[in-house]
Design an enzyme around this catalytic site. Structure first.
Site, PDB file in Angstrom:
ATOM      1  CG  HIS A 270      -2.059   0.942   1.091  1.00 67.19           C
ATOM      2  ND1 HIS A 270      -1.985   2.279   1.412  1.00 67.19           N
ATOM      3  CD2 HIS A 270      -3.296   0.728   0.616  1.00 67.19           C
ATOM      4  CE1 HIS A 270      -3.148   2.853   1.157  1.00 67.19           C
ATOM      5  NE2 HIS A 270      -3.961   1.948   0.670  1.00 67.19           N
ATOM      6  CG  ASP A 328      -8.137  -3.815  -3.582  1.00 70.43           C
ATOM      7  OD1 ASP A 328      -7.302  -2.887  -3.601  1.00 70.43           O
ATOM      8  OD2 ASP A 328      -9.348  -3.653  -3.752  1.00 70.43           O
TER       9      ASP A 328
END
Ligand code: SDX
Length: 394
Positions: A270, A328
């Protein structure tokens, strides 16, 4: 080498350097919407309560919630002409291509939205977007599979109504499973906003020129589609299907670590989190709940994902780089269990993130100090030189 302009890091300062909506502490894995921890919102609120919070800064009381829900319900239908817009697409168009087009086309139906100086118009556009995105998203799915569109129903809550529009057919009655609908509602909460990510910054930058909100949201959808961003949930499920079983996990971990291989572990890493993305933890729990409700405890992809997560989190490469599962990683598995095809995952992300985008857009537009975002650059091109007539060029 050539004139180097000073690089102005604040180039987005007029569009997105400060906001009071969402707070992330990447090192501690903390996510707050208007000061409330995502864990508490996911457990104690429904998605429309969170929409009210993101738009207004406070959680609604009973009367405010009822009024907000009624207003959203009153805007769920789309203009019949908009339904004809879908027929211009090939049936096998990716739903995100359809979403970009149809949401942008809302600008052609609501001329009042062009006047963004009027707070009442801005609020109406926000309600129309929150209310119509499920209808537009479900219509993209129905068009893709060749089934008739299903109209929204005012007797169902937000998530149930979406599931009904997705899965009902004229041939037989469809009753949304309340446990699964609540799981979907929580998935929407987890995706609602996330500070100045790429697509939110796109919406703000587009909005900083004074473009109407529907056009700005359409720009955000385009950005979210990328596999490095919102498209990662679809890419992650495809990756798990490709890995197939535990025996091949090592091969893919090695590829993810190989500098010469462009492959990256979808759903991992991320731009901000250097710890667990709190949404990934909540998504894993939601996954468990949905699979239990459906009696799919041995779902092979879920077990594969758990194994892949365990191996990656014990691997030096991922530990050193503080790479953890993100929102996700599990969202595709739970959506697949809900009967949603992978091609629709990012469209569902779009449906959820629209409230975050429009809240961030409203925050910027209502700031009297905001100006158009105008990125500057570090110039690395040729120095000034004269044109040589073509006849004399070598
Ligand atoms: C979303 O911004 C947001 O808030 C986005 C989002 C939101 O809600 O809006 O959270 C939603 O977009 C989540 C991210 C979804 N994308 C993916 O899951 C795609 C896979 N992830 C990667 O592509 C990557 O992690 C990014 C794009 C998310 C971040 O990329 P960065 O900024 O390059 O990551 P980094 O700086 O932390 O990388 C450090 C190192 C690099 O290697 P080195 O140069 O140090 O050797 O880690 C490597 C990267 O190559 N790395 C990965 C990796 N992610 C980073 N290596 C293998 N697999 C990965 N997934």
């Amino acid at each position: 080498k050539g004139g180097i302009f000073t690089y102005d890091p604040g180039y987005l300062s007029t569009a997105s350097s400060s906001s009071g909506i969402t707070f992330i502490d990447g090192d501690k894995g903390i996510l707050l919407y208007r000061g409330y921890p995502i864990e508490q919102l996911a457990e104690k609120c429904d998605f429309l309560e969170v929409c009210f919070l993101l738009m207004n800064g406070e959680l609604p009381n009973g009367a405010q919630k009822k009024s907000f829900d009624n207003t959203v319900t009153g805007h769920t239908m789309v203009h019949e002409q908009l339904a004809r817009f879908y027929t211009g697409f090939r049936r096998d168009a990716h739903p995100m291509a359809v979403m970009i087009g149809v949401v942008g086309a809302l600008s052609a139906f609501y001329h009042d939205a062009m006047d963004i100086s009027d707070a009442a118009h801005r609020e109406l556009s926000a309600f129309r977007l929150i209310a119509k995105l499920p209808t537009i998203t479900a219509m993209a799915y129905k068009y893709n599979i060749g089934q008739p569109f299903v109209y929204p129903r005012n007797d169902l809550n937000y998530a149930q109504n979406f599931m009904h529009m997705m899965f009902a057919t004229p041939a037989e009655e469809y009753k949304p499973n309340p446990v699964l609908a609540r799981a979907l509602d929580r998935i929407l909460i987890l995706h609602a906003d996330h500070e100045q990510n790429a697509s939110t910054s796109t919406v703000r930058l587009a909005g900083s020129s004074g473009a109407n909100p529907f056009a700005c949201i359409s720009a955000g959808i385009a950005c979210l589609w990328g596999p490095a961003h919102g498209g990662a949930n679809e890419a992650c499920l495809n990756m798990l299907e490709e890995i197939g079983d535990d025996s091949r996990i090592g091969e893919y971990i090695a590829r993810a670590k190989d500098k010469d291989d462009p492959f990256r572990l979808s759903g991992f890493g991320h731009r901000v989190y250097r710890n667990f993305d709190p949404r990934a933890t909540l998504m894993r729990e939601t996954c468990h709940e949905v699979l239990d409700e459906l009696g799919l405890h041995d779902d092979r992809l879920f077990k594969l994902a758990l194994k892949l997560e365990k191996i990656a989190l014990e691997d030096e490469y991922f530990i050193e780089r503080k790479l953890y599962p993100n929102v996700d990683f599990y969202s595709g598995i739970v959506q697949r269990a809900l009967g949603i095809p992978a091609s629709m995952f990012t469209a569902i992300f779009t449906m959820a993130r629209t409230v975050g985008w429009i809240a961030q857009w409203s925050e910027m537009i209502s700031d009297p100090e905001y100006k158009i975002g105008r990125p500057r650059q570090l110039y690395t091109g040729a120095v000034t030189r004269d044109v040589v007539p073509i006849a004399s060029r070598k």
